[in-house]
Structure formats: structure tokens, C-alpha cells
Design an enzyme around this catalytic site. Structure first.
Site, mmCIF file in Angstrom:
data_model
loop_
_atom_site.group_PDB
_atom_site.id
_atom_site.type_symbol
_atom_site.label_atom_id
_atom_site.label_comp_id
_atom_site.label_asym_id
_atom_site.label_seq_id
_atom_site.Cartn_x
_atom_site.Cartn_y
_atom_site.Cartn_z
ATOM 1 N N ASP A 52 52.023 2.345 62.586
ATOM 2 C CA ASP A 52 52.901 1.224 62.232
ATOM 3 C C ASP A 52 54.070 1.721 61.392
ATOM 4 O O ASP A 52 54.961 0.947 61.023
ATOM 5 C CB ASP A 52 52.128 0.075 61.557
ATOM 6 N N SER A 53 54.111 3.041 61.130
ATOM 7 C CA SER A 53 55.309 3.666 60.563
ATOM 8 C C SER A 53 56.486 3.490 61.532
ATOM 9 O O SER A 53 57.638 3.733 61.162
ATOM 10 C CB SER A 53 55.070 5.155 60.286
ATOM 11 N N ASP A 91 47.845 1.902 65.797
ATOM 12 C CA ASP A 91 47.644 1.226 64.509
ATOM 13 C C ASP A 91 47.581 -0.277 64.709
ATOM 14 O O ASP A 91 48.452 -0.857 65.382
ATOM 15 C CB ASP A 91 48.861 1.509 63.599
ATOM 16 N N LYS A 121 43.469 2.144 64.905
ATOM 17 C CA LYS A 121 43.330 2.530 63.488
ATOM 18 C C LYS A 121 43.499 1.282 62.630
ATOM 19 O O LYS A 121 44.384 0.462 62.899
ATOM 20 C CB LYS A 121 44.344 3.606 63.094
ATOM 21 N N GLU A 190 45.014 9.340 53.030
ATOM 22 C CA GLU A 190 46.442 9.547 52.743
ATOM 23 C C GLU A 190 46.701 9.648 51.245
ATOM 24 O O GLU A 190 46.248 8.801 50.465
ATOM 25 C CB GLU A 190 47.243 8.376 53.351
HETATM 26 O O1 KIV Z 1 51.631 4.648 60.423
HETATM 27 C C1 KIV Z 1 51.461 5.872 60.294
HETATM 28 O O2 KIV Z 1 52.291 6.682 60.702
HETATM 29 C C2 KIV Z 1 50.254 6.324 59.624
HETATM 30 C C3 KIV Z 1 50.144 7.769 59.298
HETATM 31 C C4 KIV Z 1 51.041 8.118 58.182
HETATM 32 C C5 KIV Z 1 48.749 8.179 59.046
HETATM 33 O O3 KIV Z 1 49.399 5.538 59.345
#
Ligand code: KIV
Length: 272
Positions: A52-53, A91, A121, A190
Site C-alpha cells: 500500500d506504499s 497489501d 498482507k 519493520e
Molecule cells: O507497503 C509496503 O511497501 C510495505 C513494505 C514497506 C513492507 O508494507
């Protein structure tokens, strides 16, 4: 050192378990589109996270919170088409699993059905443990996420190091064990001290994938755009720039502008 990667076999959650048992480190990178996913997959990365980044690096938001389930599904479909070998993890975004267990299972099933990804995730520990158990019971592999969980940034008050005190460190260990018992096949940890991450990895049978969690875990994950150096302004201590593509991209765009302005592009060979 040259690394041998068996490109003929699809990575599964079973492969994750075997890699932990044999001590082979797991590599994971984020990706959000078909084209870059193909490159990342062909290079031999073990897992691709549609994080979700994407809210930050694709959509330009300051936080991960605004991205929606439908936006995540749209991005994940492209990634799944680009990944032949890597395990693809999507995510679950903020709001897609917090409302009720029933809503969470419905959203998880929707994500699996519409994207064809291999796993989901979910951020958090004991607060969502029943939800995570139900999703696992539905046959959906879940990767947990503890430590700095960016969807809780407003509670944390920022993106600083987590588990600086013994109480939070113990909570992370306990939560990691709960996630394993609930059926998670791995856990992302993290931005926590390396010694704590090592302890969590020792306590768990499932692999611990670190980001800003030191070297004594079972694998590493980074945000693709960050490690490629596409945003040189972002340089937390844990990040290594494996390339500096921001300069390459700017240089190519400047050359294109110059060539068009001076009418040297397209030339005769580039015309019909
Ligand atoms: O959203 C994401 O990119 C993440 C990673 C930083 C683990 O959750």
C-alpha cells in the site's frame, strides 16, 4: 559471489518455509505495475509485494491510508500478469479489514478472486488476530506485519523506530507468536532494533522478512522505487540505493526535450 536461483519453479508459501529451514535468505521487493514486475521477476526475486506504499510512490499521497481496495486490486492485476516465478503478495489497505471480521473475509476473498495473487498482507497483531485466523481458515495465505505499521502512523505520531522499550519489544514477540498460531505463513518486521528482530526470527518457525530490522532475519524487503534511487530525497538509515535512476530518468527526458526542440528527433531512420 554468484547466486544460483532456480527460475523453473514458482515460489510458494511452502518454498518460504523450506527457505527458512535451509537458511536461504528470502528476497522481496515491492512492485506496482506490469513492466517493472517483469524485470524484477526475471531478475529472480523470491516475492513481490504490491504494497500500500503505492499510495505514496504511485499516487503521491503522504500516507498509505488513502489508497482503496479497488485501487490495490487494479494495481495487483498488472503485477500478477508480470510475475511468472515470484510469490505475489497484495497489501490489504486501511479500511479493508478493520470494520468487521465478515467484511474482512469478504474483502480478502474479493482480492484473491479478482487479482489472482498468491497471498495477502495485513498489518497488526493481537487486535486483528481473529480476523487473520478467519482469513487463513478460508484458505488464503496471510503475511503479518509488525513493528512500524504505516497504517497506524496517526497513533504512533510518526515513522520513527518502534520497540525502543522492553514493553513494546515483548508485545511484538508475543504478537508474532500469535500471528504464527493464527496461520500466517510469514511476518514482515519493520523498523525495529536488529537484536529484537533476531529474537523474533529465532522464536518463529515461519520466516521473518525485515525492513529496517537488521540482518539476522530470514529475508529482506524494500520499496522498489526507493532502492532504485528514483527519489534521492528519501534516505532513511535502513535504505541502500542499489541504483541512482532519478538522474538517469531526468537525463533521458532532458535529451529528448533537446532533440525535439532542435528537430534532431525523429531523424530519417526513425521516420516512415
Ligand atoms: O507497503 C509496503 O511497501 C510495505 C513494505 C514497506 C513492507 O508494507
Amino acid at each position: 559471489m554468484s547466486v544460483h536461483i532456480d527460475m523453473s519453479k514458482k515460489v510458494t508459501t511452502q518454498t518460504f518455509r523450506q527457505m527458512k529451514q535451509s537458511g536461504e535468505k528470502i528476497t522481496m521487493l515491492t512492485s506496482y505495475d506490469f513492466t517493472l514486475t517483469r524485470l524484477v521477476d526475471e531478475a529472480g526475486v523470491d516475492a513481490i509485494l504490491v504494497g500500500d506504499s503505492a499510495s505514496n510512490v504511485v499516487c503521491g499521497n503522504d500516507y498509505t491510508l488513502p489508497i482503496t481496495l479497488d485501487e490495490m486490486i487494479f494495481l495487483t492485476r498488472g503485477v500478477v500478469r508480470g510475475a511468472k516465478r515470484a510469490l505475489v503478495v497484495m497489501d490489504m489497505p486501511f479500511g479493508s479489514y478493520q470494520i468487521s471480521e465478515e467484511d474482512a473475509v469478504r474483502n480478502a476473498v474479493k482480492a484473491m478472486k479478482l487479482t489472482g495473487c498468491d497471498a495477502l498482507k495485513i498489518e497488526g497483531g493481537r487486535e486483528w488476530i481473529d480476523t487473520i485466523r478467519h482469513i487463513c481458515q478460508a484458505g488464503i495465505p496471510v503475511m503479518g506485519h509488525l513493528g512500524l505499521t504505516p497504517q497506524s502512523v496517526n497513533q504512533f505520531g510518526g515513522y520513527g523506530l518502534r520497540a525502543k522499550d522492553e514493553a513494546e519489544a515483548q508485545k511484538i514477540i508475543d504478537d508474532a507468536l500469535l500471528l504464527e498460531q493464527a496461520g500466517c505463513f510469514s511476518v514482515v518486521l519493520e523498523k525495529v532494533p536488529a537484536a529484537l528482530a533476531a529474537r523474533v526470527s529465532e522464536e518463529l518457525d515461519i520466516p521473518v522478512i525485515g525492513i529496517g530490522a537488521g540482518n539476522m532475519v530470514d529475508g529482506q524487503v524494500l520499496v522498489l522505487h526507493d532502492m532504485l534511487g528514483l527519489n534521492m530525497g528519501f534516505k532513511p538509515k535502513f535504505l541502500r540505493h542499489f541504483a541512482q535512476l532519478a538522474g538517469e530518468v531526468s537525463g533521458a527526458v532532458c535529451s529528448y526535450i533537446e532533440a525535439v526542440k532542435e528537430s534532431s528527433f525523429p531523424n530519417e531512420n526513425e521516420s516512415y
